[in-house]
Design an enzyme around this catalytic site. Structure first.
Site, short mmCIF file in Angstrom:
data_model
loop_
_atom_site.label_atom_id
_atom_site.label_comp_id
_atom_site.label_asym_id
_atom_site.label_seq_id
_atom_site.Cartn_x
_atom_site.Cartn_y
_atom_site.Cartn_z
N ARG A 35 143.03 73.30 94.88
CA ARG A 35 141.63 72.88 94.80
C ARG A 35 140.71 74.07 95.09
O ARG A 35 139.68 74.23 94.42
CB ARG A 35 141.36 71.74 95.79
CG ARG A 35 141.88 70.38 95.32
CD ARG A 35 141.87 69.37 96.45
NE ARG A 35 142.19 68.01 96.02
CZ ARG A 35 143.41 67.57 95.75
NH1 ARG A 35 144.46 68.40 95.87
NH2 ARG A 35 143.61 66.32 95.36
N SER A 178 145.66 59.74 92.18
CA SER A 178 144.32 60.10 92.66
C SER A 178 143.84 61.41 92.05
O SER A 178 142.64 61.71 92.07
CB SER A 178 144.31 60.19 94.18
OG SER A 178 145.13 61.26 94.63
N GLU A 320 153.83 60.96 99.28
CA GLU A 320 154.63 62.18 99.20
C GLU A 320 155.57 62.35 100.39
O GLU A 320 156.52 63.14 100.34
CB GLU A 320 153.71 63.40 99.09
CG GLU A 320 152.82 63.63 100.29
CD GLU A 320 151.66 64.57 99.97
OE1 GLU A 320 151.40 65.46 100.78
OE2 GLU A 320 151.02 64.40 98.91
#
Length: 432
Positions: A35, A178, A320
């Protein structure tokens, strides 16, 4: 020491002969690293990203950004990432972006290609062609992107850059990942109108990853409004001269789980006091599994108990972590049930089928349910644990091997996706 993950063949997961007493440092968060790289590419000036993860997935992200026109250079503790720039990408020939099997690259970078003026072909490993992306491509089209995927809703696909992305309002089904929502929010500041996303369908998995995206956008200077399932990010000039990446708490998961599995103590250096990472949920889970947990200014210390109780867990927000938790629960004193993780069928592999198959193959009684696993403790034995090119399955096998002799981990090198030095660090933990 030679890292076995770089070698061909299987890796024999080491057995813990006694309770552990070790301190571990894990690499930077993959989710934060990628990100930060994307936001740096959209910024108005270079960003020094410090302590990032250096792995196959992060290198694929840097490679994708370079192909799109956002160059980077190594520094002493990370990378200096340059923005796409006002001209964006412009090339007459088709630009190729290599996805490997990196979900964040496949989902976060197509919108950036729409900002340029060139055709960009996205493709990668065979596994990435099976991972869901259709709803995201549809939403990008609604926001003004021109995408050719021959109706597959999956790679390979081509984004035909037309010099910008209009933006606007869009409905999105992000129930499969997501990352669909995060992809739209990350590019929103660079669009003409900003982006308003209204979620439809079931709730996205992993709310912490959504919170991570929002937090990082704010740190880069974006303005965000959220009302329940409606998100709005306005156009903005992003800037963040320096971004320090936190340790990856999901990568830390097998190490803290190891403390619970062996009744020993493991310290994770640098565990943040506040974070949006899903892995931080382990701090509340481990006491329910009989472990003692302490967080201070130096990091997290976990000491396992005398036994592991059976438990029912909804892991929808932290899916996860499922592989290593499932491996641990094979040693519990009573049956356990994991729910809320149907979306794991669309990860690097169908993780639910893979876990049920491999854990049962070594003597466990693990059954798939529509959205999770049912685990009944049973005597375990050694054998080959297939990993399906999935880094989290390598970590699950390592946890199993702590108490089961002869666990032969197939293709340990696949763990290089998130932690190239994992097997060395794991072996060192046992030899401390």
């Amino acid at each position: 020491m030679t890292d076995p993950s770089t070698l061909d063949g299987n890796w024999t997961a080491p057995v813990a002969a006694e309770p552990l007493d070790a301190e571990i440092r894990v690499p930077g968060s993959k989710s934060i690293t990628n990100r930060a790289f994307v936001l740096a590419a959209l910024a108005t000036a270079p960003t020094r990203v410090r302590l990032p993860l250096d792995s196959r997935d992060s290198r694929l992200m840097l490679g994708a950004l370079t192909a799109l026109g956002a160059h980077s250079q190594s520094t002493t503790d990370g990378f200096l990432v340059h923005p796409l720039g006002p001209g964006r990408l412009h090339a007459e020939d088709t630009v190729n972006v290599k996805l490997g099997n990196a979900g964040t690259v496949a989902r976060f970078t197509p919108a950036l290609a729409a900002l340029g003026s060139s055709p960009v072909l996205f493709d990668g490993d065979e596994a990435i062609r099976r991972r869901p992306i259709g709803p995201l491509l549809g939403a990008l089209r609604d926001l003004g992107a021109r995408i050719d995927d021959d109706g597959r809703g999956a790679p390979p696909f081509t984004v035909h850059g037309e010099g910008g992305l209009r933006g606007g309002q869009v409905d999105l089904d992000s129930s499969a990942s997501s990352q669909f929502l995060s992809a739209l929010l990350l590019v929103a500041p660079a669009t003409e109108k900003g982006v308003t996303v209204r979620l439809v369908g079931d709730a996205p998995p992993s709310e912490p990853h959504i919170a991570m995206t929002l937090d990082m956008l704010r740190r880069y200077g974006a303005t965000i409004e959220r009302e329940g399932t409606r998100f709005h990010v306005a156009p903005a000039r992003l800037s963040c001269p320096e971004y320090i990446v936190e340790p990856d708490l999901s990568t830390a998961a097998p190490f803290v789980i190891a403390a619970a599995a062996t009744g020993g103590t493991v310290r994770i250096a640098g565990w943040p006091r506040t974070t949006t990472q899903p892995g931080d949920w382990l701090r509340s889970l481990l006491p329910a599994l009989g472990a003692k947990v302490t967080l201070d200014e130096t990091g997290l210390t976990v000491t396992g108990g005398d036994s592991i109780p059976g438990i029912e867990l909804d892991l929808h927000e932290v899916g996860e972590l499922t592989p290593v938790i499932a491996a641990l629960l094979c040693f519990a004193e009573a049956p356990s049930v994991i729910t809320g993780v149907a979306h794991l069928r669309g990860h690097e592999t169908d993780r639910l089928t893979a876990l049920a198959t491999e854990l049962s193959g070594l003597g466990g009684q693990v059954e798939e349910t529509p959205d999770g696993l049912r685990i009944t403790p049973a005597p375990l034995h050694g054998g080959v644990f297939h990993t399906y090119e999935d880094h989290r399955l390598v970590m699950a096998a390592a946890v199993l091997g702590l108490r089961v002799e002869g666990v032969e981990v197939e293709n340990p090198g696949t763990v290089g996706k998130t932690f190239p030095g994992f097997t060395d660090a794991w072996t060192s933990m046992l030899n401390t």
